[in-house]
Scaffold this motif. Sequence first.
Motif, PDB file in Angstrom:
ATOM      1  N   PHE A  96      16.623 -11.054  -1.188  1.00 16.62           N
ATOM      2  CA  PHE A  96      15.490 -10.417  -0.301  1.00 16.62           C
ATOM      3  C   PHE A  96      15.868  -9.282   0.408  1.00 16.62           C
ATOM      4  O   PHE A  96      15.224  -8.747   1.178  1.00 16.62           O
ATOM      5  CB  PHE A  96      14.839 -11.498   0.290  1.00 16.62           C
ATOM      6  CG  PHE A  96      13.780 -12.499  -0.690  1.00 16.62           C
ATOM      7  CD1 PHE A  96      12.659 -11.990  -1.010  1.00 16.62           C
ATOM      8  CD2 PHE A  96      14.440 -13.792  -1.142  1.00 16.62           C
ATOM      9  CE1 PHE A  96      11.949 -12.737  -1.724  1.00 16.62           C
ATOM     10  CE2 PHE A  96      13.763 -14.380  -2.133  1.00 16.62           C
ATOM     11  CZ  PHE A  96      12.466 -13.536  -2.374  1.00 16.62           C
ATOM     12  N   ASN A  97      17.022  -9.118   0.446  1.00 16.74           N
ATOM     13  CA  ASN A  97      17.677  -7.853   1.071  1.00 16.74           C
ATOM     14  C   ASN A  97      17.724  -6.736   0.221  1.00 16.74           C
ATOM     15  O   ASN A  97      17.967  -5.567   0.505  1.00 16.74           O
ATOM     16  CB  ASN A  97      19.087  -7.997   1.857  1.00 16.74           C
ATOM     17  CG  ASN A  97      18.675  -8.927   3.093  1.00 16.74           C
ATOM     18  OD1 ASN A  97      17.901  -8.367   4.081  1.00 16.74           O
ATOM     19  ND2 ASN A  97      19.425  -9.802   3.356  1.00 16.74           N
ATOM     20  N   PHE A  98      17.524  -6.883  -1.049  1.00 12.37           N
ATOM     21  CA  PHE A  98      17.986  -6.011  -2.124  1.00 12.37           C
ATOM     22  C   PHE A  98      16.558  -5.177  -2.493  1.00 12.37           C
ATOM     23  O   PHE A  98      16.641  -4.100  -2.876  1.00 12.37           O
ATOM     24  CB  PHE A  98      18.432  -6.554  -3.448  1.00 12.37           C
ATOM     25  CG  PHE A  98      19.251  -5.883  -4.121  1.00 12.37           C
ATOM     26  CD1 PHE A  98      19.204  -5.009  -5.190  1.00 12.37           C
ATOM     27  CD2 PHE A  98      20.737  -6.061  -3.646  1.00 12.37           C
ATOM     28  CE1 PHE A  98      19.961  -4.352  -5.797  1.00 12.37           C
ATOM     29  CE2 PHE A  98      21.553  -5.504  -4.456  1.00 12.37           C
ATOM     30  CZ  PHE A  98      21.534  -4.586  -5.219  1.00 12.37           C
ATOM     31  N   ILE A  99      15.305  -6.028  -2.311  1.00  9.57           N
ATOM     32  CA  ILE A  99      13.994  -5.578  -2.863  1.00  9.57           C
ATOM     33  C   ILE A  99      13.402  -5.036  -1.798  1.00  9.57           C
ATOM     34  O   ILE A  99      13.588  -5.167  -0.490  1.00  9.57           O
ATOM     35  CB  ILE A  99      12.811  -6.513  -3.558  1.00  9.57           C
ATOM     36  CG1 ILE A  99      12.790  -7.465  -2.578  1.00  9.57           C
ATOM     37  CG2 ILE A  99      13.699  -7.059  -4.667  1.00  9.57           C
ATOM     38  CD1 ILE A  99      11.789  -8.790  -3.056  1.00  9.57           C
ATOM     39  N   PRO A 100      12.508  -3.845  -2.038  1.00  8.29           N
ATOM     40  CA  PRO A 100      11.752  -3.273  -1.023  1.00  8.29           C
ATOM     41  C   PRO A 100      10.753  -3.926  -0.049  1.00  8.29           C
ATOM     42  O   PRO A 100      10.120  -4.973  -0.926  1.00  8.29           O
ATOM     43  CB  PRO A 100      11.046  -1.907  -1.559  1.00  8.29           C
ATOM     44  CG  PRO A 100      11.848  -1.551  -3.145  1.00  8.29           C
ATOM     45  CD  PRO A 100      12.391  -3.021  -3.449  1.00  8.29           C
ATOM     46  N   TYR A 101      10.114  -3.533   0.855  1.00  8.57           N
ATOM     47  CA  TYR A 101       9.359  -4.462   1.815  1.00  8.57           C
ATOM     48  C   TYR A 101       8.238  -4.620   1.109  1.00  8.57           C
ATOM     49  O   TYR A 101       7.663  -5.920   0.972  1.00  8.57           O
ATOM     50  CB  TYR A 101       9.149  -3.573   2.862  1.00  8.57           C
ATOM     51  CG  TYR A 101       8.049  -4.311   3.988  1.00  8.57           C
ATOM     52  CD1 TYR A 101       8.513  -5.505   4.679  1.00  8.57           C
ATOM     53  CD2 TYR A 101       6.688  -4.027   3.995  1.00  8.57           C
ATOM     54  CE1 TYR A 101       7.552  -6.027   5.629  1.00  8.57           C
ATOM     55  CE2 TYR A 101       5.887  -4.669   4.990  1.00  8.57           C
ATOM     56  CZ  TYR A 101       6.327  -5.546   5.402  1.00  8.57           C
ATOM     57  OH  TYR A 101       5.488  -6.368   6.299  1.00  8.57           O
ATOM     58  N   LEU A 102       7.340  -3.735   0.329  1.00  9.82           N
ATOM     59  CA  LEU A 102       6.328  -4.015  -0.412  1.00  9.82           C
ATOM     60  C   LEU A 102       6.229  -4.851  -1.446  1.00  9.82           C
ATOM     61  O   LEU A 102       5.189  -5.496  -1.567  1.00  9.82           O
ATOM     62  CB  LEU A 102       5.581  -2.633  -0.666  1.00  9.82           C
ATOM     63  CG  LEU A 102       5.248  -1.711   0.494  1.00  9.82           C
ATOM     64  CD1 LEU A 102       4.576  -0.430  -0.137  1.00  9.82           C
ATOM     65  CD2 LEU A 102       4.113  -2.103   1.543  1.00  9.82           C
ATOM     66  N   LEU A 103       7.380  -5.104  -2.145  1.00  8.38           N
ATOM     67  CA  LEU A 103       7.476  -5.879  -3.013  1.00  8.38           C
ATOM     68  C   LEU A 103       7.755  -7.129  -2.586  1.00  8.38           C
ATOM     69  O   LEU A 103       7.393  -8.276  -3.266  1.00  8.38           O
ATOM     70  CB  LEU A 103       8.710  -5.721  -3.915  1.00  8.38           C
ATOM     71  CG  LEU A 103       8.593  -4.361  -4.993  1.00  8.38           C
ATOM     72  CD1 LEU A 103       9.924  -3.986  -5.771  1.00  8.38           C
ATOM     73  CD2 LEU A 103       7.427  -4.486  -6.029  1.00  8.38           C
ATOM     74  N   LYS A 104       8.213  -7.454  -1.519  1.00  9.32           N
ATOM     75  CA  LYS A 104       8.439  -8.803  -0.655  1.00  9.32           C
ATOM     76  C   LYS A 104       7.195  -9.272  -0.431  1.00  9.32           C
ATOM     77  O   LYS A 104       6.979 -10.504  -0.330  1.00  9.32           O
ATOM     78  CB  LYS A 104       9.298  -8.563   0.419  1.00  9.32           C
ATOM     79  CG  LYS A 104      10.811  -8.251   0.322  1.00  9.32           C
ATOM     80  CD  LYS A 104      11.482  -8.130   1.845  1.00  9.32           C
ATOM     81  CE  LYS A 104      12.532  -7.562   1.536  1.00  9.32           C
ATOM     82  NZ  LYS A 104      13.544  -7.290   2.838  1.00  9.32           N
ATOM     83  N   LYS A 105       6.102  -8.281  -0.322  1.00  8.36           N
ATOM     84  CA  LYS A 105       4.676  -8.765   0.260  1.00  8.36           C
ATOM     85  C   LYS A 105       3.938  -8.896  -0.722  1.00  8.36           C
ATOM     86  O   LYS A 105       2.673  -9.230  -0.608  1.00  8.36           O
ATOM     87  CB  LYS A 105       4.192  -7.632   1.247  1.00  8.36           C
ATOM     88  CG  LYS A 105       4.878  -7.571   2.658  1.00  8.36           C
ATOM     89  CD  LYS A 105       5.019  -8.954   3.324  1.00  8.36           C
ATOM     90  CE  LYS A 105       5.831  -8.717   4.592  1.00  8.36           C
ATOM     91  NZ  LYS A 105       6.094 -10.409   5.167  1.00  8.36           N
TER      92      LYS A 105
END
Length: 125
Positions: A96-105
């Motif tokens: 979750f520190n590897f993926i971009p913010y929008l993909l986390k959402k």
Amino acid sequence: MIIVEVALPLPIKNNFFYSFPKSEICPVIGSRVIVPFNNSQLIGIIVSINNNKTYSFKLKKIISIIDQQSIFTPSTWNLILWCTDYYQCHISFIIFNFIPYLLKKGKTLKKKCATNVKLLKKVIL
């Protein structure tokens, strides 16, 4: 029934197991899923798939699969696994520190973005 191990964006050093009914869509390691957790729904990443394990307790079911394929390339996934081993850190923290913010959402990965990344790699290399 397929049993899926999911990493969630929580400060807990455990992954969680969910059941996935056999259907046309197969879960893939590295894809995002929406799962129930406590009284809410969270976006998690599939870390492993176990077809043969049985559990004595009842597992919650995955609500939906966001990605039909992994959001990570094989080399990126290997780098994530290496980071977890080298830094002695839980895989959910690294992912979750590897993926971009929008993909986390929960935003979908556009095909155009993937094409631009491939073109950029060709230019750099």
